[in-house]
Design an enzyme around this catalytic site. Sequence first.
Site, PDB file in Angstrom:
ATOM      1  N   ASP A  63       0.947  -1.114  -0.037  1.00 49.18           N
ATOM      2  CA  ASP A  63      -0.066  -0.118  -0.095  1.00 49.18           C
ATOM      3  C   ASP A  63       0.777   1.226   0.081  1.00 49.18           C
ATOM      4  OD1 ASP A  63      -1.830   2.023   0.285  1.00 49.18           O
ATOM      5  OD2 ASP A  63      -2.557   1.202   2.099  1.00 49.18           O
ATOM      6  N   ARG A  88       0.490   9.369 -14.065  1.00 47.24           N
ATOM      7  CA  ARG A  88       0.677  10.690 -14.695  1.00 47.24           C
ATOM      8  C   ARG A  88       1.831  11.394 -13.847  1.00 47.24           C
ATOM      9  NH1 ARG A  88      -5.348  13.486 -15.773  1.00 47.24           N
ATOM     10  NH2 ARG A  88      -6.283  11.684 -16.460  1.00 47.24           N
ATOM     11  N   GLY A 128      -5.191  10.649 -21.913  1.00 48.15           N
ATOM     12  CA  GLY A 128      -5.269  10.224 -23.559  1.00 48.15           C
ATOM     13  C   GLY A 128      -4.970   8.965 -23.616  1.00 48.15           C
ATOM     14  N   HIS A 129      -4.986   8.320 -24.964  1.00 47.93           N
ATOM     15  CA  HIS A 129      -4.783   6.987 -25.302  1.00 47.93           C
ATOM     16  C   HIS A 129      -4.051   6.881 -26.439  1.00 47.93           C
ATOM     17  CE1 HIS A 129      -6.838   4.584 -22.137  1.00 47.93           C
ATOM     18  NE2 HIS A 129      -8.052   5.252 -22.367  1.00 47.93           N
ATOM     19  N   ASP A 130      -3.397   5.733 -26.898  1.00 46.89           N
ATOM     20  CA  ASP A 130      -2.857   5.535 -27.943  1.00 46.89           C
ATOM     21  C   ASP A 130      -3.252   6.324 -29.023  1.00 46.89           C
ATOM     22  OD1 ASP A 130      -2.385   4.017 -30.658  1.00 46.89           O
ATOM     23  OD2 ASP A 130      -0.933   3.229 -29.346  1.00 46.89           O
ATOM     24  N   TYR A 133      -2.320   9.949 -29.023  1.00 45.42           N
ATOM     25  CA  TYR A 133      -0.901  10.209 -28.962  1.00 45.42           C
ATOM     26  C   TYR A 133      -0.436  10.256 -30.354  1.00 45.42           C
ATOM     27  CZ  TYR A 133      -1.612   9.031 -24.009  1.00 45.42           C
ATOM     28  OH  TYR A 133      -2.118   8.996 -22.742  1.00 45.42           O
ATOM     29  N   ASP A 159       1.479   2.786 -28.067  1.00 42.48           N
ATOM     30  CA  ASP A 159       1.657   1.967 -26.605  1.00 42.48           C
ATOM     31  C   ASP A 159       2.927   1.068 -26.745  1.00 42.48           C
ATOM     32  OD1 ASP A 159      -0.589   3.003 -25.367  1.00 42.48           O
ATOM     33  OD2 ASP A 159      -1.705   1.235 -25.713  1.00 42.48           O
TER      34      ASP A 159
END
Length: 380
Positions: A63, A88, A128-130, A133, A159
Amino acid sequence: MAGPLDGIRVVELAGIGPAPFATMLLADLGADVVRVDRPGGRSTPVDAGHRILGRGRRSLAVDLKHPDGVAVVLRLVGTADALVEGYRPGVAERLGVGPEPCLAANPRLVYARMTGWGQDGPLAQRAGHDIDYIALAGALSLVGRRGEAPTVPLNLIGDFGGGGMLMAVGVLAALLGARTTGRGQVVDAAMVDGTATLLSMLLGLRAAGMWGERGGNLLDGGAPFYDAYRCADGGYVAVGALEDPFYRELLAGLGLADDATLPPRDDPAQWPALRERLAAAFATRTRDEWADRFAGTDACVAPVLDPDEAADHPHLAARGTYRRDGGLLQPAPAPRFSVTPPSVPEPAPAIGAHTTALLAELGYDEAARAALTASGAVAG
């Protein structure tokens, strides 16, 4: 025999996508990868999309919101050569495991950070995602048919190619640097940067005036001799007959070598008509019939196989390119090494499967391990 990275320890702060792909590559090459998982969290490596990406690890359930948990990770970092995280920007710092405390614990550490936008810049904190980008980096605009919307190339470019694979390269380069200088450093692996790097050759072609509108070029499906064609059974073959000798073998196999009415291949204005002729020819036989017809030639024609078919193809089967472990199809480690071939990686572990053993390796005695577990800092 252990792989070429035997003796290298990598700490992975668990995440999804490109960072686990990078650590999979390192684990495949023999590194001891310890994945720091969140107790009770989503079992990412055994989710459908991450069962293979999570292979070759040991799992420590910690943790990171508990101060004793952070202390465990920093002690682990003291034994490591590299750390990989995909948060991030700023998240690792807030958790207490950012570059500053980690490099203080281990000045030789390579601290590798995987993001889409990078650690700085106006979009650094944006989601964002692949697809986002590669769109912003200029790659998506180049993929697809003329006059149609861009084609989404899975998530291979951002990715995995521009992200995880280049991150692994960065880690290896920084490890060599640390071995030479005794100093670690931070590796900022951004998918927008990596995607731009993958465009190097195409940017050169554009600068030379040899690359135009999407879908009208040699390597993007614009050329009829570099494309995929539907066959009589609904299957497809891929054609890559770019050079003249290969193209002549293609025409010979199609029975078109002596056809004086065939449009010339050197005139892009004639490519649509040439494509129609090639398509009509390929439509007369099944995919496998064409594969047999072109076997043993240099026509650069290959059947379009799904992964299960690919695994059973005689060439890939002979090389052991794919493996079936417990019914799970997965790629074997790549590339290959003549002296230090890596062993077959173990399947993705359950969260916390190695917590007790790893704590013992780090010098926590039984009473200390029990105290950490009781406090909720770790879970086994």
